[in-house]
Design an enzyme around this catalytic site. Structure first.
Site, PDB file in Angstrom:
ATOM      1  N   SER A   1       0.807  -1.221   0.000  1.00 26.45           N
ATOM      2  CA  SER A   1       0.000   0.000   0.000  1.00 26.45           C
ATOM      3  C   SER A   1       0.841   1.273   0.000  1.00 26.45           C
ATOM      4  CB  SER A   1      -0.933   0.000   1.215  1.00 26.45           C
ATOM      5  OG  SER A   1      -0.185  -0.156   2.403  1.00 26.45           O
TER       6      SER A   1
ATOM      7  N   ASP B   1      -2.167   8.654   7.664  1.00 25.87           N
ATOM      8  CA  ASP B   1      -3.208   7.833   8.290  1.00 25.87           C
ATOM      9  C   ASP B   1      -2.526   6.877   9.273  1.00 25.87           C
ATOM     10  OD1 ASP B   1      -2.109   5.760   6.807  1.00 25.87           O
ATOM     11  OD2 ASP B   1      -3.810   5.539   5.452  1.00 25.87           O
TER      12      ASP B   1
ATOM     13  N   HIS C   1       0.362   5.069   6.874  1.00 26.08           N
ATOM     14  CA  HIS C   1       1.142   5.575   5.732  1.00 26.08           C
ATOM     15  C   HIS C   1       1.589   7.022   5.901  1.00 26.08           C
ATOM     16  CE1 HIS C   1      -1.803   2.538   4.362  1.00 26.08           C
ATOM     17  NE2 HIS C   1      -0.722   2.010   3.812  1.00 26.08           N
TER      18      HIS C   1
END
Ligand SMILES: *[C@@H]1O[C@H](CO)[C@@H](O)[C@H](O)[C@H]1NC(C)=O
Ligand SMILES: *[C@@H]1O[C@H](CO)[C@@H](O)[C@H](O)[C@H]1NC(C)=O
Length: 363
Positions: free
Chosen positions: A36, A328, A331
């Site tokens: 991600s 977040d 990340h």
């Protein structure tokens, strides 16, 4: 007159030709693999994936989409996006699963990265579907054959030889496997051995598919992410010890593996991108980089750092995104990614070795 126009034609053909060659020289394709940290939208196409970011406010600072979410797990560009820009790529490598990623689009490179994916197939199983590294390389093999068909085998090989391969993977093998109840509960060295065996096979496979210039990311400081620091006690670095110690242990083995592959495979250039020290440098000195906090998530809720509830339309959103290291619970922000990616391209051996990405391009 005829002579003049012939001369003009000659000049034109000379210069158009050389410009095209120059463009070809300075703009290597960028093929992106990973999790991600660098997914540019593959998981949007995985119907059953529980790991998605294609809703606001993700992407709020991503200029190319006008601030709309794209599936990137950050407010703006990922390190892979910025790497591509620094190398002169006019377009970001598009997701492999996007039906428009075909024909001429392949010449810019392709993104295979997938949220929740890891080195091991089992990693990320809690998130149902995701593309693990084996499958990402299967997909690259598909692109490789499409490139053969599009520009012919000889040019395809040359382009892939010159391309930059950016790989950012491994964090989920700890966060979404070893450190969870789906783990096989083995000693860390046994687990890391398994990761190294799998990774060696994967990187060797890429080499046999003509990859020669590979930028392999270390694991980031997974003990410093708001998700960890919101749940567990921190040590004197302000981060949770165990995940960071596992990351450092893995990273030492990764560095050795890359040296071994550079010896073993003729013409191979595997670079060690020291993402651990790069992000740690920013976290420890965040104020001198202009950040107000290196612990709180800009977008997210729960715990003391907003690190429990994933970022979405209903969670808290900070005011000044560029003052946060973390976007977040998991990340970094674009602001942090920008510092890191530029050091990978232009930085010294503390952060990228044995050479930097700019030097890698010039080989
Ligand atoms: C992982 O999955 C791929 C196909 O997606 C398969 O080829 C490979 O053998 C699997 N690896 C392991 C270790 O099970
Ligand atoms: C790529 O795909 C072809 C055709 O399916 C297969 O024969 C070949 O072994 C694959 N190569 C690698 C390195 O995975």
């Amino acid at each position: 007159m005829a002579f003049l126009s012939a001369l003009l034609l000659l000049l034109l053909s000379c210069c158009t030709g050389s410009q095209a060659d120059l463009a070809y020289d300075v703009r290597p394709a960028v093929f992106v693999f990973g999790d991600s940290h660098v997914d540019s939208g593959n998981n949007n196409y995985l119907i059953t994936s529980q790991s998605k970011a294609n809703f606001p406010p993700n992407g709020i600072d991503f200029k190319a989409s006008g601030g709309m979410p794209t599936g990137r797990f950050t407010n703006g560009r990922t390190i892979a996006d910025i790497l591509g820009e620094e190398l002169g790529q006019p377009n970001y490598a598009t997701p492999f699963l996007d039906p428009d990623t075909a024909g001429a689009a392949l010449l810019n490179g392709v993104n295979y990265a997938s949220g929740a994916g890891g080195i091991l197939n089992k990693t990320g199983a809690l998130y149902v579907s995701r593309l693990g590294m084996d499958l990402q390389i299967d997909y690259f093999n598909t692109s490789r054959q499409q490139l053969d068909d599009f520009v012919g085998k000889i040019e395809a090989r040359e382009r892939v030889n010159r391309a930059i391969f950016s790989i950012t993977i491994g964090s989920n093998d700890f966060l979404n496997n070893y450190l969870t109840f789906i783990s096989d509960f083995e000693p860390p060295d046994t687990f890391i051995n398994r990761l190294m065996i799998a990774l060696k096979a994967q990187l060797t496979r890429l080499y046999y598919l003509d990859a020669r210039k590979v930028v392999m990311g270390s694991i980031v400081p997974i003990g410093c992410i708001p998700y960890q620091t919101s749940l567990a006690p921190v040590d004197e670095t302000g981060c949770v010890s165990l995940p960071n110690q596992l990351a450092m242990k893995y990273n030492r083995r990764l560095r050795d593996l890359l040296s071994e592959l550079n010896q073993l495979l003729p013409g191979a250039n595997f670079l060690y991108a020291n993402l651990y020290d790069l992000y740690m440098e920013i976290i420890e000195n965040h104020q001198s980089y202009g950040f107000v906090t290196a612990t709180d998530a800009c977008c997210g809720d729960g715990g003391i750092h907003g690190g429990i509830v994933i970022c979405g339309p209903a969670t808290t959103l900070c005011g000044s995104r560029s003052e946060y290291v973390y976007w977040d619970p998991y990340h970094p922000t674009e602001a942090a990614n920008l510092i890191v990616a530029k050091k990978l391209v232009h930085g010294d051996a503390r952060y990228i070795s044995p050479i930097n990405v700019q030097q890698l391009v010039n080989i």
